[in-house]
Motif scaffolding. Sequence first.
Motif, PDB file in Angstrom:
ATOM      1  N   THR A 133       0.862  -1.177   0.000  1.00  0.00           N
ATOM      2  CA  THR A 133       0.000   0.000   0.000  1.00  0.00           C
ATOM      3  C   THR A 133       0.900   1.229   0.000  1.00  0.00           C
ATOM      4  N   ILE A 134       0.445   2.270  -0.661  1.00  0.00           N
ATOM      5  CA  ILE A 134       1.159   3.548  -0.654  1.00  0.00           C
ATOM      6  C   ILE A 134       0.164   4.606  -0.206  1.00  0.00           C
ATOM      7  N   THR A 135       0.411   5.177   0.951  1.00  0.00           N
ATOM      8  CA  THR A 135      -0.492   6.166   1.517  1.00  0.00           C
ATOM      9  C   THR A 135       0.025   7.568   1.239  1.00  0.00           C
ATOM     10  N   VAL A 136      -0.791   8.351   0.532  1.00  0.00           N
ATOM     11  CA  VAL A 136      -0.420   9.729   0.198  1.00  0.00           C
ATOM     12  C   VAL A 136      -1.167  10.661   1.150  1.00  0.00           C
ATOM     13  N   ALA A 137      -0.431  11.429   1.907  1.00  0.00           N
ATOM     14  CA  ALA A 137      -1.039  12.334   2.882  1.00  0.00           C
ATOM     15  C   ALA A 137      -1.787  13.470   2.180  1.00  0.00           C
ATOM     16  N   ALA A 138      -2.769  13.996   2.866  1.00  0.00           N
ATOM     17  CA  ALA A 138      -3.494  15.152   2.339  1.00  0.00           C
ATOM     18  C   ALA A 138      -2.573  16.367   2.305  1.00  0.00           C
ATOM     19  N   GLY A 139      -2.766  17.223   1.326  1.00  0.00           N
ATOM     20  CA  GLY A 139      -1.960  18.429   1.218  1.00  0.00           C
ATOM     21  C   GLY A 139      -2.460  19.525   2.142  1.00  0.00           C
ATOM     22  N   THR A 140      -1.673  20.578   2.268  1.00  0.00           N
ATOM     23  CA  THR A 140      -2.022  21.696   3.150  1.00  0.00           C
ATOM     24  C   THR A 140      -3.062  22.625   2.533  1.00  0.00           C
ATOM     25  N   LYS A 141      -3.251  22.518   1.208  1.00  0.00           N
ATOM     26  CA  LYS A 141      -4.130  23.398   0.435  1.00  0.00           C
ATOM     27  C   LYS A 141      -3.603  24.832   0.382  1.00  0.00           C
ATOM     28  N   LYS A 142      -2.376  25.038   0.830  1.00  0.00           N
ATOM     29  CA  LYS A 142      -1.760  26.353   0.707  1.00  0.00           C
ATOM     30  C   LYS A 142      -1.282  26.563  -0.732  1.00  0.00           C
ATOM     31  N   PHE A 143      -1.012  27.817  -1.080  1.00  0.00           N
ATOM     32  CA  PHE A 143      -0.611  28.156  -2.439  1.00  0.00           C
ATOM     33  C   PHE A 143       0.874  28.509  -2.492  1.00  0.00           C
ATOM     34  N   LYS A 144       1.512  28.061  -3.575  1.00  0.00           N
ATOM     35  CA  LYS A 144       2.924  28.351  -3.824  1.00  0.00           C
ATOM     36  C   LYS A 144       3.058  28.886  -5.244  1.00  0.00           C
ATOM     37  N   LYS A 145       4.228  29.419  -5.551  1.00  0.00           N
ATOM     38  CA  LYS A 145       4.482  29.799  -6.937  1.00  0.00           C
ATOM     39  C   LYS A 145       4.385  28.541  -7.805  1.00  0.00           C
ATOM     40  N   LEU A 146       3.774  28.676  -8.955  1.00  0.00           N
ATOM     41  CA  LEU A 146       3.671  27.554  -9.881  1.00  0.00           C
ATOM     42  C   LEU A 146       5.047  26.954 -10.129  1.00  0.00           C
ATOM     43  N   ASP A 147       5.142  25.624 -10.009  1.00  0.00           N
ATOM     44  CA  ASP A 147       6.405  24.918 -10.227  1.00  0.00           C
ATOM     45  C   ASP A 147       6.136  23.672 -11.056  1.00  0.00           C
ATOM     46  N   VAL A 189       2.976  36.894 -13.691  1.00  0.00           N
ATOM     47  CA  VAL A 189       4.344  36.522 -13.309  1.00  0.00           C
ATOM     48  C   VAL A 189       4.457  34.999 -13.386  1.00  0.00           C
ATOM     49  N   TRP A 190       5.176  34.537 -14.401  1.00  0.00           N
ATOM     50  CA  TRP A 190       5.354  33.105 -14.626  1.00  0.00           C
ATOM     51  C   TRP A 190       6.687  32.650 -14.050  1.00  0.00           C
ATOM     52  N   PRO A 191       6.865  31.338 -13.802  1.00  0.00           N
ATOM     53  CA  PRO A 191       8.171  30.834 -13.360  1.00  0.00           C
ATOM     54  C   PRO A 191       9.252  31.196 -14.379  1.00  0.00           C
ATOM     55  N   VAL A 192      10.405  31.566 -13.891  1.00  0.00           N
ATOM     56  CA  VAL A 192      11.512  31.912 -14.779  1.00  0.00           C
ATOM     57  C   VAL A 192      11.866  30.709 -15.661  1.00  0.00           C
ATOM     58  N   GLY A 193      11.939  30.938 -16.964  1.00  0.00           N
ATOM     59  CA  GLY A 193      12.331  29.879 -17.883  1.00  0.00           C
ATOM     60  C   GLY A 193      11.268  28.850 -18.172  1.00  0.00           C
ATOM     61  N   ILE A 194      10.011  29.114 -17.816  1.00  0.00           N
ATOM     62  CA  ILE A 194       8.956  28.130 -18.081  1.00  0.00           C
ATOM     63  C   ILE A 194       8.884  27.827 -19.576  1.00  0.00           C
ATOM     64  N   SER A 195       8.738  26.559 -19.917  1.00  0.00           N
ATOM     65  CA  SER A 195       8.690  26.161 -21.322  1.00  0.00           C
ATOM     66  C   SER A 195       7.336  26.514 -21.924  1.00  0.00           C
ATOM     67  N   ASP A 196       7.305  26.599 -23.245  1.00  0.00           N
ATOM     68  CA  ASP A 196       6.040  26.882 -23.933  1.00  0.00           C
ATOM     69  C   ASP A 196       5.006  25.802 -23.629  1.00  0.00           C
ATOM     70  N   THR A 197       5.468  24.550 -23.545  1.00  0.00           N
ATOM     71  CA  THR A 197       4.557  23.442 -23.265  1.00  0.00           C
ATOM     72  C   THR A 197       3.950  23.563 -21.873  1.00  0.00           C
ATOM     73  N   ASN A 198       4.790  23.845 -20.879  1.00  0.00           N
ATOM     74  CA  ASN A 198       4.293  23.972 -19.504  1.00  0.00           C
ATOM     75  C   ASN A 198       3.405  25.198 -19.341  1.00  0.00           C
ATOM     76  N   LYS A 199       3.737  26.267 -20.047  1.00  0.00           N
ATOM     77  CA  LYS A 199       2.900  27.466 -19.963  1.00  0.00           C
ATOM     78  C   LYS A 199       1.535  27.205 -20.587  1.00  0.00           C
ATOM     79  N   ALA A 200       1.527  26.515 -21.709  1.00  0.00           N
ATOM     80  CA  ALA A 200       0.252  26.189 -22.361  1.00  0.00           C
ATOM     81  C   ALA A 200      -0.604  25.307 -21.454  1.00  0.00           C
ATOM     82  N   ALA A 201       0.040  24.349 -20.755  1.00  0.00           N
ATOM     83  CA  ALA A 201      -0.686  23.481 -19.834  1.00  0.00           C
ATOM     84  C   ALA A 201      -1.259  24.289 -18.674  1.00  0.00           C
TER      85      ALA A 201
END
Length: 214
Positions: A133-147, A189-201
């Motif tokens: 079994t692999i148990t994934v804990a719940a997240g904090t629901k806090k916000f961070k810079k897109l990564d 304000v996007w992450p520095v160096g974000i790729s076109d593919t990741n930005k489109a996503a």
Amino acid sequence: MSTVLTEGRRIGAHIISESAGETGGMRSREVGVLTGNVKFLNGTVLGQVGVGAAVAAANGGNTGNATISAVTTGAGAKSGVYKVDFTAATKFDVTDPDGFKIKSGATGAAYADDLGFTITAGATPMVAGDGFTITVAAGTKKFKKLDPAAGDGSQNAAAILFGDVDATTADQKAVLTVRESEVSDFELVWPVGISDTNKAAAIAALGKKGIIVR
């Protein structure tokens, strides 16, 4: 000599239009908590921490003694318990916390889907019915810079910051654009160096929330 004045980023400059809601409130905005020990600028594209750490454990009645290592969360990880069920000595199926079967895998090869891990065969072969079994804990629901490289949920665009916020020493509450609005790409304000593919996503993910990037 004349003095040169430089105007900083204007608060809310990213907003083209937004929904006020039927009662006149700000339907497009909500208050959230920013984390990450950094300063945030108005218009920063944010991701939300949806999951925590993943911990694996062997089933108590296993015949074989294979081991599991390098457990990580991927882009689609959900909080809850994943089941890894062996169908043969070297083959296994993976079921997510909602009971949906996802990609199958094999021992000795890195597995990558909602989760990442590697199962290594032991001296005693696994048999059908063995597993982990692999148990994934719940997240904090806090916000961070897109990564885009993260695995805790912050790789998925979820909101846009309204205002400048300094969270270098402690988490801070902030106003966020979370739905039904139009925003200017030029003011984001996007992450520095974000790729076109990741930005489109990211733009597509915002679009699913009704946040349209112009």
